[in-house]
Motif scaffolding. Structure first.
Motif, PDB file in Angstrom:
ATOM      1  N   ASP A 143      -2.536  -2.678   7.141  1.00  0.00           N
ATOM      2  CA  ASP A 143      -1.536  -3.636   7.571  1.00  0.00           C
ATOM      3  C   ASP A 143      -0.445  -2.862   8.291  1.00  0.00           C
ATOM      4  N   VAL A 144       0.760  -3.382   8.255  1.00  0.00           N
ATOM      5  CA  VAL A 144       1.819  -2.762   9.038  1.00  0.00           C
ATOM      6  C   VAL A 144       3.005  -2.454   8.137  1.00  0.00           C
ATOM      7  N   GLY A 145       3.496  -1.246   8.267  1.00  0.00           N
ATOM      8  CA  GLY A 145       4.629  -0.829   7.452  1.00  0.00           C
ATOM      9  C   GLY A 145       4.513   0.652   7.147  1.00  0.00           C
ATOM     10  N   GLN A 146       5.230   1.068   6.117  1.00  0.00           N
ATOM     11  CA  GLN A 146       5.192   2.480   5.743  1.00  0.00           C
ATOM     12  C   GLN A 146       3.780   2.927   5.388  1.00  0.00           C
ATOM     13  N   HIS A 147       3.076   2.062   4.625  1.00  0.00           N
ATOM     14  CA  HIS A 147       1.726   2.445   4.199  1.00  0.00           C
ATOM     15  C   HIS A 147       0.834   2.746   5.397  1.00  0.00           C
ATOM     16  N   GLN A 148       1.057   2.020   6.492  1.00  0.00           N
ATOM     17  CA  GLN A 148       0.270   2.237   7.712  1.00  0.00           C
ATOM     18  C   GLN A 148       0.601   3.609   8.316  1.00  0.00           C
ATOM     19  N   LEU A 176       0.941  -4.485  18.638  1.00  0.00           N
ATOM     20  CA  LEU A 176       1.792  -5.601  18.216  1.00  0.00           C
ATOM     21  C   LEU A 176       2.388  -5.350  16.839  1.00  0.00           C
ATOM     22  N   GLY A 177       1.741  -4.491  16.046  1.00  0.00           N
ATOM     23  CA  GLY A 177       2.244  -4.225  14.700  1.00  0.00           C
ATOM     24  C   GLY A 177       2.260  -5.481  13.868  1.00  0.00           C
ATOM     25  N   THR A 178       1.096  -6.089  13.702  1.00  0.00           N
ATOM     26  CA  THR A 178       1.004  -7.394  13.076  1.00  0.00           C
ATOM     27  C   THR A 178       0.720  -7.284  11.582  1.00  0.00           C
ATOM     28  N   MET A 179       1.706  -7.605  10.749  1.00  0.00           N
ATOM     29  CA  MET A 179       1.448  -7.710   9.313  1.00  0.00           C
ATOM     30  C   MET A 179       0.445  -8.835   9.094  1.00  0.00           C
ATOM     31  N   GLY A 180      -0.391  -8.684   8.099  1.00  0.00           N
ATOM     32  CA  GLY A 180      -1.399  -9.706   7.842  1.00  0.00           C
ATOM     33  C   GLY A 180      -2.692  -9.455   8.587  1.00  0.00           C
ATOM     34  N   THR A 206      -2.791  -1.576   2.273  1.00  0.00           N
ATOM     35  CA  THR A 206      -1.754  -2.569   2.581  1.00  0.00           C
ATOM     36  C   THR A 206      -0.536  -2.391   1.683  1.00  0.00           C
ATOM     37  N   GLY A 207       0.509  -3.115   2.018  1.00  0.00           N
ATOM     38  CA  GLY A 207       1.719  -3.138   1.193  1.00  0.00           C
ATOM     39  C   GLY A 207       1.838  -4.504   0.539  1.00  0.00           C
ATOM     40  N   ASP A 208       2.745  -4.637  -0.394  1.00  0.00           N
ATOM     41  CA  ASP A 208       2.846  -5.931  -1.070  1.00  0.00           C
ATOM     42  C   ASP A 208       3.355  -7.024  -0.132  1.00  0.00           C
ATOM     43  N   GLY A 209       4.100  -6.642   0.907  1.00  0.00           N
ATOM     44  CA  GLY A 209       4.551  -7.630   1.886  1.00  0.00           C
ATOM     45  C   GLY A 209       3.394  -8.108   2.758  1.00  0.00           C
ATOM     46  N   SER A 210       2.736  -7.178   3.378  1.00  0.00           N
ATOM     47  CA  SER A 210       1.639  -7.523   4.289  1.00  0.00           C
ATOM     48  C   SER A 210       0.511  -8.234   3.557  1.00  0.00           C
ATOM     49  N   PHE A 211       0.240  -7.780   2.330  1.00  0.00           N
ATOM     50  CA  PHE A 211      -0.836  -8.393   1.552  1.00  0.00           C
ATOM     51  C   PHE A 211      -0.629  -9.898   1.465  1.00  0.00           C
ATOM     52  N   ASN A 237       2.370  -1.107  -3.918  1.00  0.00           N
ATOM     53  CA  ASN A 237       3.420  -2.055  -4.276  1.00  0.00           C
ATOM     54  C   ASN A 237       4.732  -1.324  -4.520  1.00  0.00           C
ATOM     55  N   ASN A 238       5.662  -1.528  -3.567  1.00  0.00           N
ATOM     56  CA  ASN A 238       6.995  -0.957  -3.758  1.00  0.00           C
ATOM     57  C   ASN A 238       8.028  -2.061  -3.955  1.00  0.00           C
ATOM     58  N   GLN A 239       7.565  -3.309  -4.067  1.00  0.00           N
ATOM     59  CA  GLN A 239       8.461  -4.452  -4.298  1.00  0.00           C
ATOM     60  C   GLN A 239       9.488  -4.627  -3.189  1.00  0.00           C
ATOM     61  N   VAL A 240       9.225  -3.990  -2.046  1.00  0.00           N
ATOM     62  CA  VAL A 240      10.123  -4.176  -0.895  1.00  0.00           C
ATOM     63  C   VAL A 240       9.293  -4.196   0.376  1.00  0.00           C
ATOM     64  N   LEU A 241       9.937  -4.677   1.435  1.00  0.00           N
ATOM     65  CA  LEU A 241       9.380  -4.517   2.776  1.00  0.00           C
ATOM     66  C   LEU A 241       9.799  -3.118   3.211  1.00  0.00           C
ATOM     67  N   GLY A 242       8.971  -2.164   2.805  1.00  0.00           N
ATOM     68  CA  GLY A 242       9.384  -0.771   2.838  1.00  0.00           C
ATOM     69  C   GLY A 242       9.815  -0.264   4.198  1.00  0.00           C
ATOM     70  N   MET A 243       9.065  -0.602   5.221  1.00  0.00           N
ATOM     71  CA  MET A 243       9.396  -0.050   6.536  1.00  0.00           C
ATOM     72  C   MET A 243      10.722  -0.585   7.044  1.00  0.00           C
ATOM     73  N   VAL A 244      10.967  -1.867   6.793  1.00  0.00           N
ATOM     74  CA  VAL A 244      12.234  -2.431   7.251  1.00  0.00           C
ATOM     75  C   VAL A 244      13.378  -1.820   6.432  1.00  0.00           C
ATOM     76  N   ARG A 245      13.119  -1.647   5.148  1.00  0.00           N
ATOM     77  CA  ARG A 245      14.116  -0.994   4.301  1.00  0.00           C
ATOM     78  C   ARG A 245      14.429   0.401   4.849  1.00  0.00           C
TER      79      ARG A 245
HETATM   80  C1  LIG Z   1       4.194 -10.518  11.258  1.00  0.00           C
HETATM   81  C2  LIG Z   1       5.259  -9.495  11.104  1.00  0.00           C
HETATM   82  N1  LIG Z   1       6.475  -9.838  10.689  1.00  0.00           N
HETATM   83  C3  LIG Z   1       7.440  -8.903  10.558  1.00  0.00           C
HETATM   84  C4  LIG Z   1       7.200  -7.594  10.839  1.00  0.00           C
HETATM   85  C5  LIG Z   1       8.301  -6.552  10.691  1.00  0.00           C
HETATM   86  N2  LIG Z   1       7.918  -5.573   9.681  1.00  0.00           N
HETATM   87  C6  LIG Z   1       7.392  -4.377  10.009  1.00  0.00           C
HETATM   88  S1  LIG Z   1       6.996  -3.470   8.685  1.00  0.00           S
HETATM   89  C7  LIG Z   1       7.538  -4.644   7.619  1.00  0.00           C
HETATM   90  C8  LIG Z   1       7.483  -4.450   6.145  1.00  0.00           C
HETATM   91  C9  LIG Z   1       6.112  -4.297   5.638  1.00  0.00           C
HETATM   92  O1  LIG Z   1       6.136  -4.328   4.233  1.00  0.00           O
HETATM   93  P1  LIG Z   1       4.869  -4.007   3.374  1.00  0.00           P
HETATM   94  O2  LIG Z   1       3.686  -4.721   3.918  1.00  0.00           O
HETATM   95  O3  LIG Z   1       5.182  -4.262   1.943  1.00  0.00           O
HETATM   96  O4  LIG Z   1       4.599  -2.479   3.653  1.00  0.00           O
HETATM   97  P2  LIG Z   1       5.501  -1.183   3.332  1.00  0.00           P
HETATM   98  O5  LIG Z   1       6.351  -0.932   4.522  1.00  0.00           O
HETATM   99  O6  LIG Z   1       6.313  -1.497   2.118  1.00  0.00           O
HETATM  100  O7  LIG Z   1       4.496  -0.121   3.143  1.00  0.00           O
HETATM  101  C10 LIG Z   1       8.033  -5.735   8.328  1.00  0.00           C
HETATM  102  C11 LIG Z   1       8.630  -6.939   7.709  1.00  0.00           C
HETATM  103  C12 LIG Z   1       5.902  -7.286  11.301  1.00  0.00           C
HETATM  104  N3  LIG Z   1       5.559  -6.048  11.666  1.00  0.00           N
HETATM  105  N4  LIG Z   1       4.951  -8.238  11.402  1.00  0.00           N
END
Ligand SMILES: Cc1ncc(C[n+]2csc(CCOP(=O)(O)OP(=O)(O)O)c2C)c(N)n1
Lengths: 550, 159
Positions: free
Chosen positions: A376-381, A402-406, A428-433, A456-464
């Protein structure tokens, strides 16, 4: 014999060699689903149209073949949009079929009418609104040709209901000839000569593999070129796996979240050979400070990518495989010399514990060579692409542009159907999952042995992390305050569930999951404070990497 | 600098929106755009005047070429071309001014195509410079309304 438009569509798809369609039904595609019922094509009922488009994309990327999905008009079509855009940014060949209200009602704001060809125009390579059933056979053939040739991408076919119902003969389209679309495959000979001459003069050449290397199937040629020249290799996210990640010449991923050695090599090299990449801002950082000492040679199939973001010294437009073959031929005639690239760089230390790099290292030890990872997209990616060595093409499937979560879960669904004998793991991360969750139902129903690892970090890690760097550590809208029980969720979907509690369990759990041949969900808690490191901040050149402890 | 692009496209529905959409979403500036069928009814010609530096024009050209419906893009800015624009102006004209305007328009070989009680409509064709000159010459009388068509260009034949 006269058959209806929907049957013609399905016959034309069969003639293109389509085996699987990811679809979601509705009123405007009743006839299409009816026709699919009698077809050799396997129709997979997804749980959300976006998942259908992502699954088609995962299928295409795992197999190197065009993915196909279908949805109804209106909301079905708009639900596809993110999937189409994701595929467009990453040059994935898709043929997307949508139903449309009958022609006579187009433009009247009819029930479930949207102008999907208009909406999708900026995110498709081409789109068709079929006006006449007689055109359908040709349009399908053209759509596949356009999606697959040149720089691949999604093509949309919007079919009004009355066209699906209209009766006509099926005449297979023999030959596609589009006068206004002739991709240029052969590189310019003078430019190729220049690229070779500069390469033989260079002291510290670096080759960068982009997604185009995978699309062109040019991995062997890259390997050969590296052997002859002694060049170092870096990669964009999209290019990972096209050159073996465990090869001593490989320095890692380039970019703002790149590996330190890769960035330093590029900023210090005197020759930068860009293969099938588009100099995205996440790859080059500040374009004015990119590879300041290097002659830049850019080979790409898409002329519009040349000099778009970074100006280049030698542009070559054409098919990468052909061009590399030509270069290799000339270079083997004794033009190469020993190389050295000296630059200081820093190796990230991985601490044992529940953190993504360390878990990935364990996974690498246990996983088969041809393991397919979707992310998915985020720190884990970012941790995945920094730390997991991808040794073969098409083993990493991740939304780069595009960096598409989901994306990860549906993409894994497609990849597993494309490669039934391979192991497919979703990182994946808990957000993207929670964005990709609908397709858990599809995976469960098809009983696919996909492994999902939720960090699972209980946060949207990359945005954090971005708020940490750019907002003075003021965190907003990133905390998940309710603890979810993912093990109950696993149970609901009939998946095997593992919750990792401490680092010692990691190898054991991974081993069991990799061997159980079952749909498996693993939850691994990680510290929300963990930062992706090193990184380049906005506006900086790639050499200016911030390294965080831990 | 302004560039004139002669673009041959498939005469399909939706092509104009694909081209104009491209300009809008990539932030290119169209100064003028004319579309018409060519001698081959399956092909349309778009004459697009676009403002931008070399880099932008290069990108515009490449992005246009990338559209599947675009057959050919030709930057005719530096070619020897005949450029024409059509102008209609409604200008204040009481009886005493009418004669003066008619004389003035003769110089430009522009024509008066409608006479109202207190106004005239002037029609002219020419390159951009001439059109500007006509407008300037009419300004002292008081211009009520201007309608201009976009610029069309044709490359001159070999001498
Ligand atoms: C559809 C979509 N919405 C918003 C974002 C912005 N965004 C990039 S990373 C991220 C957080 C991802 O959180 P998580 O999946 O839990 O992964 P982590 O960063 O914690 O590993 C967000 C909200 C995005 N990339 N895609």
């Amino acid at each position: 014999m006269h058959i209806n438009g929907a049957q013609i569509l399905v016959k034309a798809l069969e003639d293109q060699g389509v085996e699987i369609i990811f679809g979601y039904p509705g009123g405007a595609v009743l006839e299409i689903f009816d026709a699919l019922r009698e077809s050799s094509i396997c129709q997979i009922l997804v749980r959300h149209e976006q998942g259908g488009a992502h699954a088609a994309s995962g299928y295409a990327r795992a197999l190197g073949k065009t993915g196909v999905c279908v949805a109804t008009s209106g909301p079905g079509a708009t639900n596809l949009v993110t999937g189409i855009a994701t595929a467009y940014m990453d040059s994935v060949p898709l043929v997307v079929i949508t139903g449309q209200v009958p022609k006579a009602m187009v433009g009247t704001d009819a029930f479930q009418e949207v102008d999907i060809t208009g909406i999708a125009s900026p995110i498709t390579k081409y789109s068709y609104l079929v006006q006449d059933v007689k055109d359908l056979s040709r349009i399908v053939a053209e759509a596949f040709y356009i999606a697959e040739s040149g720089r691949p991408g999604p093509v949309l076919i919007d079919i009004p209901r009355d066209v699906s119902l209209a009766m006509e003969y099926y005449k297979p389209c023999e030959k596609v000839d589009i006068r206004s679309y002739k991709p240029n495959l052969k590189g310019h000979p003078t430019m190729i000569k220049n690229a070779i001459r500069l390469l033989s003069e260079a002291d510290s050449p670096v080759i960068c593999t982009g997604g185009g290397v995978i699309n062109a199937g040019a991995s062997l040629e890259v390997k050969k070129l590296v052997e002859i020249t002694g060049a170092k290799v870096v990669s964009t996210l999209m290019g990972l796996g096209s050159f073996p990640g465990n090869d001593p010449a490989f320095l890692g991923m380039l970019g703002t979240y790149g590996n330190h050695a890769a960035n330093m090599a590029v900023q210090n090299c005197d020759y930068f050979l860009a293969l099938g990449m588009r100099f995205d801002d996440r790859v080059v950082g500040n374009p004015e400070k990119f590879a300041p000492k290097a002659k830049i040679i850019h080979i790409d199939i898409d002329p519009a990518e040349i000099c778009k973001n970074v100006s280049v010294d030698v542009p070559i437009v054409g098919d990468l495989k052909n061009i590399l073959k030509e270069m290799i031929q000339h270079l083997s005639e004794g033009t190469s010399k020993p190389r050295s690239i000296n630059y200081p760089h820093h190796n990230v230390k991985i601490e044992e514990g529940l953190n993504v790099p360390w878990v990935l290292r364990s996974l690498k030890r246990l996983a088969p060579q041809d393991l397919i990872i979707t992310t998915d997209v985020g720190q884990h990616q970012m941790w995945t692409v920094q730390h997991y060595p991808f040794n073969r093409p098409r083993t990493l499937i991740s939304s780069g542009g595009l960096g598409t979560m989901g994306y990860g879960i549906p993409a894994a669904l497609g990849a597993q159907l494309a490669q039934p004998d391979k192991t497919v793991v979703v990182i994946t991360g808990d957000g993207s999952f929670q964005m990709g969750m609908p397709e858990l139902g599809t995976i469960a129903e098809l009983d696919l042995p996909i492994k999902i690892i939720i960090f699972n970090n209980q946060v949207l890690g990359m945005v954090r992390q971005l708020q940490h760097h750019y907002c003075g550590k003021r965190y907003a809208g990133v905390n998940f305050k309710k603890t979810l029980d993912f093990m109950y969720l696993a149970k609901a979907y009939g998946a095997e569930g593992f919750r990792i509690e401490n680092a010692q369990e990691v190898p054991e759990v991974l081993k069991e999951a990799l061997g159980n041949n079952k749909f498996t969900i693993i939850e691994c808690p990680i510290n929300p404070e963990d930062l992706v490191s090193p990184i380049v901040l906005a506006g900086d050149g790639l050499e200016k990497m911030f390294i965080f402890p831990g | 600098m302004k560039h004139t692009l002669a673009v041959l496209v498939e005469n399909h529905p939706g092509v104009l929106s694909r081209v104009s959409g491209l300009f809008a979403r990539r932030g290119y500036n169209i100064t003028s755009l004319v579309v018409s069928e060519t001698e081959d009814s399956s092909i349309s010609r778009m004459t697009i005047v676009v403002d931008g530096d070399e880099r932008i024009i290069e990108q515009v050209t490449k992005q246009l070429n990338k559209l599947i419906d675009v057959i050919k893009v030709n930057d005719v800015t530096n070619e020897d071309t005949v450029n024409r624009q059509l102008l209609l102006v409604r200008v204040n004209a009481d009886n005493s001014a009418k004669g003066e305007i008619a004389q003035l328009m003769d110089i430009f070989r522009a024509r008066i195509v409608d006479i109202g009680r207190k106004s005239l409509i002037v029609e002219a064709t020419g390159d951009e410079e001439k059109i500007q000159a006509i407008i300037r010459s009419l300004q002292p009388f008081g211009i009520q309304e201007i309608v201009k068509a976009g610029i069309i260009s044709m490359v001159r034949g070999p001498k």
